[in-house]
Enzyme design. Sequence first.
Site, PDB file in Angstrom:
ATOM      1  N   GLY A 239       5.458  -0.551  -7.243  1.00 31.58           N
ATOM      2  CA  GLY A 239       4.791  -1.365  -8.243  1.00 31.58           C
ATOM      3  C   GLY A 239       5.325  -2.771  -8.447  1.00 31.58           C
ATOM      4  CD  GLU A 286       7.575   6.775  -4.740  1.00 33.14           C
ATOM      5  OE1 GLU A 286       6.423   6.424  -5.084  1.00 33.14           O
ATOM      6  OE2 GLU A 286       8.015   7.911  -4.962  1.00 33.14           O
ATOM      7  N   PRO A 287       8.622   0.915  -2.919  1.00 30.77           N
ATOM      8  CG  PRO A 287      10.113  -0.697  -2.108  1.00 30.77           C
ATOM      9  CD  PRO A 287      10.026   0.742  -2.505  1.00 30.77           C
ATOM     10  N   GLY A 288       5.755  -0.881  -1.873  1.00 36.79           N
ATOM     11  CA  GLY A 288       4.814  -1.113  -0.783  1.00 36.79           C
ATOM     12  C   GLY A 288       4.503  -2.603  -0.723  1.00 36.79           C
ATOM     13  NE  ARG A 289       0.734  -5.237  -5.187  1.00 37.23           N
ATOM     14  CZ  ARG A 289      -0.583  -5.060  -5.150  1.00 37.23           C
ATOM     15  NH1 ARG A 289      -1.344  -5.927  -4.526  1.00 37.23           N
ATOM     16  NH2 ARG A 289      -1.141  -4.014  -5.745  1.00 37.23           N
ATOM     17  NE  ARG A 325      -4.629  -6.575  -2.959  1.00 32.52           N
ATOM     18  CZ  ARG A 325      -4.551  -7.393  -3.968  1.00 32.52           C
ATOM     19  NH1 ARG A 325      -4.768  -8.676  -3.801  1.00 32.52           N
ATOM     20  NH2 ARG A 325      -4.254  -6.964  -5.159  1.00 32.52           N
ATOM     21  CE1 TYR A 329      -7.878  -2.077  -6.072  1.00 36.41           C
ATOM     22  CE2 TYR A 329      -7.441  -3.484  -4.200  1.00 36.41           C
ATOM     23  CZ  TYR A 329      -7.560  -2.236  -4.750  1.00 36.41           C
ATOM     24  OH  TYR A 329      -7.360  -1.141  -3.967  1.00 36.41           O
ATOM     25  CB  CYS A 355     -25.402  -8.276   4.504  1.00 28.42           C
ATOM     26  SG  CYS A 355     -25.728  -9.240   5.976  1.00 28.42           S
TER      27      CYS A 355
HETATM   28  N1  LLP Z   1       4.190   5.107  -5.007  1.00 28.63           N
HETATM   29  C1  LLP Z   1       3.018   5.657  -5.347  1.00 28.63           C
HETATM   30  C2  LLP Z   1       2.989   7.045  -5.811  1.00 28.63           C
HETATM   31  C3  LLP Z   1       1.836   4.891  -5.287  1.00 28.63           C
HETATM   32  O1  LLP Z   1       0.674   5.438  -5.645  1.00 28.63           O
HETATM   33  C4  LLP Z   1       1.891   3.552  -4.833  1.00 28.63           C
HETATM   34  C5  LLP Z   1       0.683   2.732  -4.731  1.00 28.63           C
HETATM   35  C6  LLP Z   1       3.144   3.040  -4.451  1.00 28.63           C
HETATM   36  C7  LLP Z   1       4.271   3.828  -4.565  1.00 28.63           C
HETATM   37  C8  LLP Z   1       3.317   1.634  -3.960  1.00 28.63           C
HETATM   38  O2  LLP Z   1       2.972   0.702  -4.927  1.00 28.63           O
HETATM   39  P1  LLP Z   1       3.259  -0.864  -4.691  1.00 28.63           P
HETATM   40  O3  LLP Z   1       4.740  -1.056  -4.612  1.00 28.63           O
HETATM   41  O4  LLP Z   1       2.580  -1.237  -3.425  1.00 28.63           O
HETATM   42  O5  LLP Z   1       2.662  -1.522  -5.874  1.00 28.63           O
HETATM   43  N2  LLP Z   1      -4.829  -1.305  -3.003  1.00 28.63           N
HETATM   44  C9  LLP Z   1      -4.287  -1.808  -4.238  1.00 28.63           C
HETATM   45  C10 LLP Z   1      -2.964  -1.182  -4.587  1.00 28.63           C
HETATM   46  C11 LLP Z   1      -3.008   0.331  -4.665  1.00 28.63           C
HETATM   47  C12 LLP Z   1      -1.664   0.960  -4.946  1.00 28.63           C
HETATM   48  C13 LLP Z   1      -1.743   2.424  -4.838  1.00 28.63           C
HETATM   49  N3  LLP Z   1      -0.499   3.113  -5.043  1.00 28.63           N
HETATM   50  C14 LLP Z   1      -4.213  -3.332  -4.149  1.00 28.63           C
HETATM   51  O6  LLP Z   1      -4.540  -3.902  -3.113  1.00 28.63           O
HETATM   52  O7  LLP Z   1      -3.843  -3.988  -5.119  1.00 28.63           O
END
Ligand code: LLP
Length: 430
Positions: A239, A286-289, A325, A329, A355
């Site tokens: 997050g 659990e960082p993704g973004r 995105r 969003y 389209c």
């Molecule tokens: N852990 C869990 C359980 C999650 O559901 C998520 C993301 C993450 C970690 C990673 O979150 P982050 O660090 O990336 O914020 N497609 C959307 C974002 C969806 C996130 C879903 N869950 C966007 O483009 O903004």
Amino acid sequence: MHSFAYKDGSLHCENVDLADIARRVGTPAFVYSRKDITETLAAFRRALAPLDAHVAYAVKACSNRAILQLMARQGAGFDIVSGGELWRVIQAGGDPALCTYAGVGKTEAEIRYALEQGIHCFNCESEEELRAIDRIAGQMGRKAPVAVRVNPNVDAHTHKYITTGTSENKFGVDIARIPQLYRAIYTTMPNLQPRGIQMHIGSQLTEVQPYLMAIEKVAPIAMELKELYGIEFWSIGGGVGIVYDGCLESGAPEWWREHPEQMTIESFAAAIVPLLQPLGLRIIVEPGRRMVGNAAVMLTTCLYEKRGEAKLFKIVDAGMNDIIRPALYEGYHEIWPVKEHRGGTVTADIVGPVCESADFQAQDRQIPDVKPGEVLAEMSAGAYGFSMASTYNSRPLAAEVLVDGDRWQIIRHRQSLQEMVQGERGLEEG
Ligand code: LLP
């Protein structure tokens, strides 16, 4: 985005001119900086060093094999949400024992696969799911490690589609029900081993306050579970947000806007470490973004300029199928011409060929007056960019490129039309 800057009037990723990549690979193309990703992982580790912390990269943000290899080689774990993501991690040389498996809808086949591979933990979202895992583990003669995802009912102040930690959301188990659920696991689900507790309150958080509120709410329960059942870890989810607005920090042209102060990896860690350290639990993040978001741009070429009654449109060759995105969003991405402009700006909508009226990358945006043929870079496109792409409108998937210093390689070739329809079968009677 320290890895992206103008040099001699042309936007570079590390030491590579993005104009060269566009010429050689074509557009649309995602271009990632290896240095950016490596440094971000190191920054998380450094900032969380006072804790027994482990980084589990959220694969969904960007699941290209080369990116997963980068993480795996540096010993990162993985937060996965499907059997497919687990398979990808294993293909990339990742260790299943470092994978935590989240998600509200795990199928029986996925649960079996994850048990066979020996994942670190199932992060479970309901009692029904726990009972299914208990049954399947029993059939397989295994003990399944589990954690329950607690929903702390905290508003993360983010877009409604990416907030997950309130009672309105489908995720997790209400905090009030957690003690009795662990008791039920312990007493009635013999094939489960409670190993931890998990939470994830939302994505693109720009302030630390919601984390602190959630941690304060969940900490007493985590301690109780540690004492009663010997849980070892607390995963606090992902997050951590990134800067989308004004994402260039060096080499920025004059029309660059200052971005407001927002949470950094360091300020996030400084705030949470004092609360978590006394608990004596291993902390998983659990960082993704934040791991890959600022580490990539998407290159797109301006095809046409169209002057409507009310608006000026710059039509580009990337659509909502390439990066969804903005449409989904209301996501904001800076858009920069690869060849630096010195002149003035215009107000335009940057739209794609799909389209749909929602097929825009920017609306009413003040941008340099780019002309057909020019290449643009859509910034901060590394997370939930390619990984959410589709072939809608029968548009093949874009290429992906990884830059490393002054070298670069294609990490996914542009999909061919043949590849796009692979798997389809014509009518049997011909
Ligand atoms: N852990 C869990 C359980 C999650 O559901 C998520 C993301 C993450 C970690 C990673 O979150 P982050 O660090 O990336 O914020 N497609 C959307 C974002 C969806 C996130 C879903 N869950 C966007 O483009 O903004």
